[in-house]
Design an enzyme around this catalytic site. Structure first.
Site, PDB file in Angstrom:
ATOM      1  N   ASP A   1       1.346  26.516 -21.530  1.00 19.27           N
ATOM      2  CA  ASP A   1       1.620  26.069 -22.907  1.00 19.27           C
ATOM      3  C   ASP A   1       3.039  25.523 -23.044  1.00 19.27           C
ATOM      4  OD1 ASP A   1      -0.397  26.189 -24.911  1.00 19.27           O
ATOM      5  OD2 ASP A   1      -0.455  28.359 -24.729  1.00 19.27           O
TER       6      ASP A   1
ATOM      7  N   ASP B   1       4.488  27.403 -15.979  1.00 19.00           N
ATOM      8  CA  ASP B   1       3.911  27.897 -17.220  1.00 19.00           C
ATOM      9  C   ASP B   1       2.880  26.851 -17.669  1.00 19.00           C
ATOM     10  OD1 ASP B   1       3.704  29.391 -19.709  1.00 19.00           O
ATOM     11  OD2 ASP B   1       4.865  27.759 -20.599  1.00 19.00           O
TER      12      ASP B   1
ATOM     13  N   ASP C   1       9.057  26.524 -20.571  1.00 19.76           N
ATOM     14  CA  ASP C   1       9.564  25.915 -21.805  1.00 19.76           C
ATOM     15  C   ASP C   1      10.053  26.928 -22.828  1.00 19.76           C
ATOM     16  OD1 ASP C   1       7.309  25.764 -24.411  1.00 19.76           O
ATOM     17  OD2 ASP C   1       6.793  26.741 -22.515  1.00 19.76           O
TER      18      ASP C   1
END
Length: 284
Positions: A68, A66, A228
């Site tokens: 961000d 990922d 996250d």
């Protein structure tokens, strides 16, 4: 200059210096063929055994990331932009959103989804324009202050030494993804970038990760993911891969409950390197 207010979510080293971001399941194979079924994948499906080992993917061929909150700690800037702009339009009666609201309702969501969650009574074009403006504010906020998550350069060096394939898979808009990868000097590191907005369905559905596997011509049996957000973890697990959670901002319990194999605080975490060492030893 617009100063960010003191906040647990916005540590002092993040203060900007300048101006102020049909249901299909695929089964990728080595040959790159893709079979489509009408099976329905639920967002909390968890086909993998929950354990802190990544040995099940040995030999490891690829790692998917990922962007961000995974490659960098960008959530403080997203939170600030949302808080300020939502207050300006009178969201929640003009009361600023809390960090908890941001974490539970916004983080990890793609913008089309957020239109319906935040502005169910708005005209869709007005809602989309709000989010376009919010992303522009985010990019202004982050452009001078972005830093790689601790341990990322070390992990990059290890990945390149191992000769692994890599892809970035994100729900972020294209301009955000390009800015972050450019600022972190990772544009050439990733072979491909998959945007949720370009897939049939974005995260928490598996489509973006399955698309990455398809483009890399790889099986999900020899890859794992760094994520996250709860949304991202669910997407990775539904795509049939182990997910290592980054406890950058989201609670470890939430990531584990979403299906993360284990959670690390950053890329220097000993738990990660023990797991990577285990993978290497298994194929020796």
């Amino acid at each position: 200059m617009l100063a960010l207010p003191s906040s647990r979510l916005v540590p002092s080293h993040h203060f900007p210096k300048t101006h102020l971001q049909k249901t299909h399941t695929r089964n990728p194979t080595k040959s790159g063929s893709t079979s489509l079924t009408m099976a329905s994948l639920t967002s909390n499906a968890h086909p993998l055994d929950r354990k802190s080992s990544l040995a099940c993917v040995a030999p490891l061929e690829a790692i998917l990331f990922d962007i961000d909150g995974t490659l960098c700690d960008s959530d403080p800037f997203h939170y600030y932009a949302f808080r300020e702009m939502l207050q300006e339009v009178g969201f929640n009666g003009g009361v600023p959103i809390t960090e908890e609201f941001y974490s539970e309702k916004i983080t990890g969501g793609h913008n089309e989804y957020l239109c319906s969650i935040l502005f169910p009574d708005w005209d869709i074009e007005r809602a989309r324009q709000f989010l376009v403006d919010k992303e522009a504010m985010f990019r202004r906020l982050i452009s001078e202050k972005i830093e790689p998550l601790k341990g990322l350069p070390r992990l990059r060096q290890w990945i390149e030494k191992q000769g692994l394939r890599r892809a970035a898979v994100t729900n972020a808009p294209k301009l955000n993804a390009e800015l972050i990868l450019s600022k972190l000097k990772l544009t050439d590191f990733f072979e491909i970038v998959v945007l949720g907005e370009e897939c049939i369905r974005a995260k928490p559905f598996p489509d973006p990760y399955l698309t990455a596997l398809e483009k890399l011509n790889l099986s999900n049996e020899h890859a794992f993911i760094f994520e996250d957000s709860v949304s991202g973890v669910k997407a990775g697990v539904a795509a049939g891969m182990p997910v290592v959670g980054l406890g950058t901002r989201n609670p470890e319990e939430a990531l584990i409950n979403a299906g993360a194999s284990f959670v690390i605080k950053d890329f220097d975490d000993p738990k990660l390197w023990e797991a990577l060492e285990e993978i290497v030893k298994k194929v020796e």
